[in-house]
Design an enzyme around this catalytic site. Structure first.
Site, PDB file in Angstrom:
ATOM      1  N   HIS A 217      27.914 -30.414  44.081  1.00  0.00           N
ATOM      2  CA  HIS A 217      26.918 -29.506  43.504  1.00  0.00           C
ATOM      3  C   HIS A 217      27.235 -28.054  43.862  1.00  0.00           C
ATOM      4  CE1 HIS A 217      22.760 -28.379  42.221  1.00  0.00           C
ATOM      5  NE2 HIS A 217      22.946 -27.427  43.117  1.00  0.00           N
ATOM      6  N   GLU A 218      27.442 -27.810  45.135  1.00  0.00           N
ATOM      7  CA  GLU A 218      27.709 -26.439  45.571  1.00  0.00           C
ATOM      8  C   GLU A 218      29.073 -25.953  45.075  1.00  0.00           C
ATOM      9  OE1 GLU A 218      25.333 -24.814  46.587  1.00  0.00           O
ATOM     10  OE2 GLU A 218      23.976 -26.465  47.102  1.00  0.00           O
TER      11      GLU A 218
ATOM     12  N   HIS B  35      28.668 -24.318  41.704  1.00  0.00           N
ATOM     13  CA  HIS B  35      28.237 -22.920  41.817  1.00  0.00           C
ATOM     14  C   HIS B  35      29.412 -22.030  42.234  1.00  0.00           C
ATOM     15  CE1 HIS B  35      24.102 -23.946  41.190  1.00  0.00           C
ATOM     16  NE2 HIS B  35      23.925 -24.544  42.358  1.00  0.00           N
TER      17      HIS B  35
END
Length: 421
Positions: free
Chosen positions: A21-22, A25
């Site tokens: 997920h990170e 980003h």
């Protein structure tokens, strides 16, 4: 050894879904030219860190998520003020390092009083050095060093807020998007390992006095038809037919050891009056073809998405009590239980968790990615940005409320463990 393996697998599941997920980003922020100051897994005190390129990668104590800190999202932490005495180190006539303390220890550095400085737009600094004014250009990747920490400056074109609406939205949406991609890939892997369901089998007959046992149904029998209706893998339809025939004979066609035979079973009513025969199902499977793997994974992803939204709807409408909610401790407990069932079930569960994390983060709740996307969308409609102080305040309140909710559900989880529930 089994316990250690279970713990490691549980930690790995959380690490993978949060990291992917990170990373979404991080990757799209870097593509947009945004300076990423920190890539963190967990919150709270730092356990471990290293720096690669412009970004510090950290592992923190509380394993309740992670974050990617981009320049310009919060007030910039680099401050050099006029009237301040500093030291600078030059390379090819350009400032590469700015020292704010321990100036006497900075060898090969020029010391002076700051007359003017711009670390974001003009990238220059004017120093009063023994009564002489010296003007210097600052390198766009210059470091400010204070209290043993090195912080890279962030020119305005490296700020999150300086990028187009599309690039900012992509940098935010990329986190949930990577969770969706991971979930689909894991569902593909699960289908390849588990196969395609092609029949219903008698998995267990818990009560040897049940109608199923008395009719001589046996574990491993393949259910072909019930009252003449082909069942396939629809166990729910089989339950419905049996429920409608309480105290009435039901004809079940089975295959046992490759031989077809008919068995008559008379369901007994339960407390609600529905017929039951006392059978727990299992499923026969076959290997999935290439196309079937993608189709089945897509179906699983759709079904799990519907289930997650149904659960969120029940939460919003108050059909769940707060005591019914589980937090990180409960999720870790369930993950550990599933890890003991084997890698096949753990793969499926990890896919569901990744899908849930992606969906949850897209909810328009302050501090979540969905709320940040909502603000970017409002900016696109209004054609001017929202006041950053107001937006930051909304996200702060949302984050505080999420942390409070997490504390409550974690407290509930710990009470469940103490009570042995």
């Amino acid at each position: 050894m089994q316990m250690i393996q279970t713990v490691l697998l549980t930690v790995l599941v959380f690490f993978v879904i949060v990291t992917i997920h990170e990373w979404g980003h991080y990757y799209f922020a870097k593509r947009a030219g945004i300076l990423v100051r920190e890539f963190a897994i967990g919150f709270g005190p730092k356990l471990f860190s290293f720096k690669r390129g412009e970004t510090k990668f950290t592992l923190r104590l509380v394993p309740a998520g992670g974050y990617v800190r981009m320049a310009g999202e919060d007030p910039e932490i680099v401050e050099v003020q006029t009237g301040q005495t500093i030291a600078v180190r030059l390379k090819d006539g350009v400032v590469h390092r700015i020292y704010l303390d321990r100036l006497d220890e900075r060898s090969e550095a020029i010391r002076g009083e700051v007359l003017s400085v711009d670390l974001e737009r003009q990238l220059h600094i004017d120093l009063d050095i023994d009564g002489e004014v010296e003007k210097y250009s600052i390198h766009p990747q210059a470091l400010v060093i204070a209290r043993g920490n090195e912080t890279q400056i962030a020119p305005i074109d490296r700020h999150f807020s300086s990028k187009s609406v599309g690039k900012r939205a992509m940098a935010i949406f990329a986190g949930p998007m990577m969770n969706f991609i991971l979930a689909f890939v894991l569902f593909l892997v699960y289908i390849q390992m588990a196969g395609i369901k092609d029949s219903i089998l008698v998995g267990d007959i818990p009560n040897q006095q049940s109608p199923a046992a008395m009719a001589n149904l046996q574990v491993g029998d393949k259910i072909v038809t019930v009252n003449g209706e082909a069942i396939g893998v629809d166990f729910g339809r089989m339950i419905d037919i049996i429920a409608e025939n309480s105290n009435k004979p039901v004809d079940i066609r089975i295959e046992r050891d490759g031989v077809a035979q008919n068995i008559s079973v008379t369901p007994l009513p339960d407390e609600a009056g529905d017929g039951k025969i006392g059978v727990a199902p299992s499923y026969g499977t076959r290997s999935a073809g290439f196309g079937e793997t993608f189709t089945a994974a897509g179906t699983l992803m759709k079904d799990m998405t519907v289930m997650i939204f149904d659960g969120l709807k029940m939460l919003v409408t108050g059909q769940f009590k707060l005591d019914d909610l589980g937090g990180p401790v409960r999720t870790a407990e369930v993950t550990a239980e599933i890890a003991q069932q084997g890698i096949v079930q753990l793969t499926s569960w990890t896919a569901v968790l990744s899908l849930y994390l992606g969906i949850f983060n897209l909810l328009p709740v302050p501090a979540l990615d969905g709320s940040r996307l909502l603000f970017i969308g409002l900016e696109a409609v209004r054609r001017k940005p929202i006041n950053p102080n107001r937006e930051a305040f909304v996200h702060f309140i949302g984050f505080a409320m999420l942390m409070l909710l997490m504390l409550v559900v974690t407290y509930n989880d710990i009470l469940r463990l103490i009570r042995g529930e």
